[in-house]
Design an enzyme around this catalytic site. Structure first.
Site, PDB file in Angstrom:
ATOM      1  N   GLU A   1     -36.086 -27.929 -44.840  1.00  0.00           N
ATOM      2  CA  GLU A   1     -36.192 -26.706 -45.815  1.00  0.00           C
ATOM      3  C   GLU A   1     -35.482 -25.258 -45.066  1.00  0.00           C
ATOM      4  O   GLU A   1     -36.029 -25.035 -43.991  1.00  0.00           O
ATOM      5  CB  GLU A   1     -37.580 -26.208 -46.146  1.00  0.00           C
ATOM      6  CG  GLU A   1     -38.153 -27.393 -46.854  1.00  0.00           C
ATOM      7  CD  GLU A   1     -39.527 -27.011 -47.155  1.00  0.00           C
ATOM      8  OE1 GLU A   1     -40.034 -26.868 -48.483  1.00  0.00           O
ATOM      9  OE2 GLU A   1     -40.455 -26.997 -46.382  1.00  0.00           O
TER      10      GLU A   1
ATOM     11  N   ASP B   1     -40.210 -29.833 -42.100  1.00  0.00           N
ATOM     12  CA  ASP B   1     -40.712 -28.824 -42.980  1.00  0.00           C
ATOM     13  C   ASP B   1     -40.673 -27.300 -42.593  1.00  0.00           C
ATOM     14  O   ASP B   1     -40.927 -27.101 -41.211  1.00  0.00           O
ATOM     15  CB  ASP B   1     -42.515 -29.078 -43.076  1.00  0.00           C
ATOM     16  CG  ASP B   1     -43.139 -28.424 -43.967  1.00  0.00           C
ATOM     17  OD1 ASP B   1     -42.863 -28.422 -45.182  1.00  0.00           O
ATOM     18  OD2 ASP B   1     -44.029 -27.402 -43.474  1.00  0.00           O
TER      19      ASP B   1
END
Length: 598
Positions: free
Chosen positions: A312, A283
């Site tokens: 990400e 994340d």
């Protein structure tokens, strides 16, 4: 225990239970080395619970591997006793290249809470049940990306009947499975055993398990195990002394600090060795420094280089260290065999993240072709992709196509159905289905690693909610009745996935091979066409042509002269053939894909 050298007093407390009651033992820790504190407690402590207290409040420390309800106290258990039967024989499903992965992102509760025949709705154990395994195998995916499954803070494990929902991006104990997904959060060994049973069942079905990890921030600062163990060490601060907020959640961790880096490395290794995890999705990877991400990759390679790592490639705000040092998408070339999501192909297909109502290619709008071509090539350098016309990136950021995650929707942001309805006013159900299938055809015929949100194969919606992280089940749950209502959607997804698996030209996995065999074909506006040429994956599929038409009318284009078999046309896929086409002119139906081979 790792704690400051100048700590005045650190006390270990032992409790009979995971919640409530007074400590049955108290022992002061002694400093035994640089920032290292230890204590020895005599007696049989099996089944007991413990905390550390250095004056900032009690906590189970940062390295806890078993906890009581709500993760307030660490638990003393025999980890070997949590192994399911035959756990020692559990094997990671074979994957030769990340390009062979077909990733299915899911939330435990979404997937099973509304399933009538689920014995364990909303729990880890739901993924051991025959209905769940059969659905995933029938669809054809070979990897599940499970949303945060460690112990997180927003759901009270003592009040599970409240049905409070959260995605789980609020970490408390990073190395312990979440009790809310277990059948008994009060017994520390239960959540661990049931998580392992889930992994074991998926492995037996040939499905890898990818864990969503959120090392970039904690639930909060004041109550975090990091802060209560070593105040301010684990967090970044800005030049004026404020806590930096690159995560958008009120704090950002400092991966560049030696003990935070080591914590992340050891945590990842622990999930691999203890729980047999096959991959990690980071994340907000753009909050972590490049050196740490590469150190994690090296440590994982020493165990098994086929374990996939992606994240990400952005942050949610400005970080306290320069972007040049961070795991941003633009820095992927400095992180070999680590992948990132492509928002280029995502937003070129359906419209920008920043505006739910703004459409793009799927609405027949011009100007998005190069961005889609960039995504189809796997975000690598390709002679036919004009980077001056690509959204967000002006130069290729992947050195290999396996460094790009190809997708059109995920848990974050509107799901595909809601986005199409929001951005194309008056869209009919027929058009909705056509464009849904067209979008996923772009994803699954791209050279990146394909990724889909669970329930998309059921024409899932979330009633238009953009950010459903704490919305109720009525918004987030899968509607399994859609399998009967829209069988053509599931069948198309299933056949599209099988098409990719059967024909390696769609997953070359190497940048030089992509540049050699992927050739884009001139096509009208709002049509993207390409050929996978002279790749002898199968003798009868030596040349494959894919045409994506987002226009509301059929479009004609010129293709290399040949005698073709049609395998995808107007929302139907059949590898045995739907008809033939001879010559150099092809017509692709409105809002659909055409796939041919000679």
């Amino acid at each position: 225990m790792f704690a400051p050298n100048d700590a005045k007093q650190i006390t270990v407390r032992v409790y009979k239970d995971g919640l409530g009651g007074k400590a049955i033992k108290r022992v002061k820790m002694q400093k035994t080395g640089n920032e290292c504190w230890t204590a020895t407690i005599k007696g049989d402590l099996m089944g007991k619970f413990y905390t550390f207290d250095m004056g900032k409040g009690e906590c189970p420390g940062v390295f806890a591997k078993a906890v009581g309800a709500n993760g307030k106290r660490g638990a003393i258990i025999n980890m070997a006793s949590t192994d399911p039967e035959h756990w020692c024989c559990d094997e990671r499903p074979v994957t030769k290249s990340p390009a062979d992965l077909i990733i299915y992102e899911m939330h435990h509760r979404d997937f099973s809470i509304n399933r009538q025949d689920a014995q364990y709705p909303g729990k880890f154990m739901a993924l051991t049940e025959p209905w769940a395994i059969d659905h995933l195998k029938s669809l054809g995916i070979n990897a599940v990306h499970i949303l945060p499954s460690y112990d997180y803070g927003s759901v009270d494990e003592t009040r599970l009947s409240d049905n409070k929902y959260n995605w789980g991006y609020d970490p408390v104990n990073y190395n312990v499975p979440e009790g809310g997904y277990s059948t008994n959060p009060y017994k520390p060994e239960v959540r661990i055993r049931e998580f392992k049973q889930m992994v074991q069942a998926l492995h037996k079905a040939g499905i890898r398990v990818i864990l969503d990890v959120v090392y970039n921030h904690t639930y909060d600062i004041e109550h975090s195990n990091f802060q209560r163990t070593y105040p301010d060490y684990f967090y970044r601060k800005t030049a004026d002394g404020q806590y930096s907020n690159g995560s958008g959640c009120g704090n950002e961790t400092a991966s560049e600090k030696p003990m935070m880096r080591q914590f992340m490395i050891e945590s990842v290794k622990y999930w691999i060795n203890e729980f047999h995890i096959d991959g990690f999705r980071f994340d907000l990877m753009g909050v972590h420094d490049i050196e740490t991400m590469n150190a994690i990759r090296k440590a994982v390679n020493d165990i098994d280089p086929t374990i996939f790592i992606y994240g990400e490639g952005w942050s949610a705000g400005a970080c306290a260290i320069p972007n040049e040092q961070l795991g941003m998408k633009a820095n992927i070339p400095q992180m070999p065999t680590i992948a990132a999501f492509s928002d280029e192909i995502r937003d070129a297909l359906r419209g920008p993240f920043s505006d739910d109502k703004q459409p793009a290619f799927l609405a027949g709008l011009a100007g998005h072709k190069e961005s889609i071509k960039f995504g189809i090539a796997g975000a690598i350098s390709h002679p036919q992709v004009d980077m001056t016309k690509v959204n967000y990136s002006k130069e290729p950021w992947a050195t290999e196509p396996t460094q790009m995650i190809s997708y059109v929707s995920c848990h974050d942001d509107m799901c595909l159905v809601d986005r199409l309805q929001s951005s194309i006013p008056g869209i009919t159900t027929e058009e909705l289905i056509k464009l849904d299938l067209l979008a996923q055809t772009a994803v699954f015929t791209s050279q990146g690693v394909p990724f889909m949100l669970s329930g998309e194969e059921l024409l899932r919606n979330k009633k238009g909610v953009h950010n459903s992280f704490e919305s109720p089940d009525s918004i987030n749950q899968l509607n399994w009745d859609n399998l009967k209502q829209y069988p053509q959607v599931f069948n198309y997804y299933k056949n599209l996935i099988q098409l990719r698996k059967n024909h390696p030209a769609f997953r070359l996995g190497n940048a030089d091979l992509v540049r050699k065999h992927l050739e884009f074909i001139d096509a009208p506006e709002s049509v993207v066409a390409f050929r996978l040429k002279n790749y002898a994956g199968r003798d009868d599929w030596r040349n494959i042509i894919v045409v994506l038409n987002a226009n509301k009318e059929p479009m004609e284009l010129t293709i290399p002269d040949g005698h073709y078999t049609i395998v995808c046309c107007d929302g139907t896929i059949n590898e045995n053939g739907l008809g033939t086409l001879k010559g150099s002119k092809a017509i692709v139906d409105a809002q659909s894909a055409l796939i041919l081979h000679d």
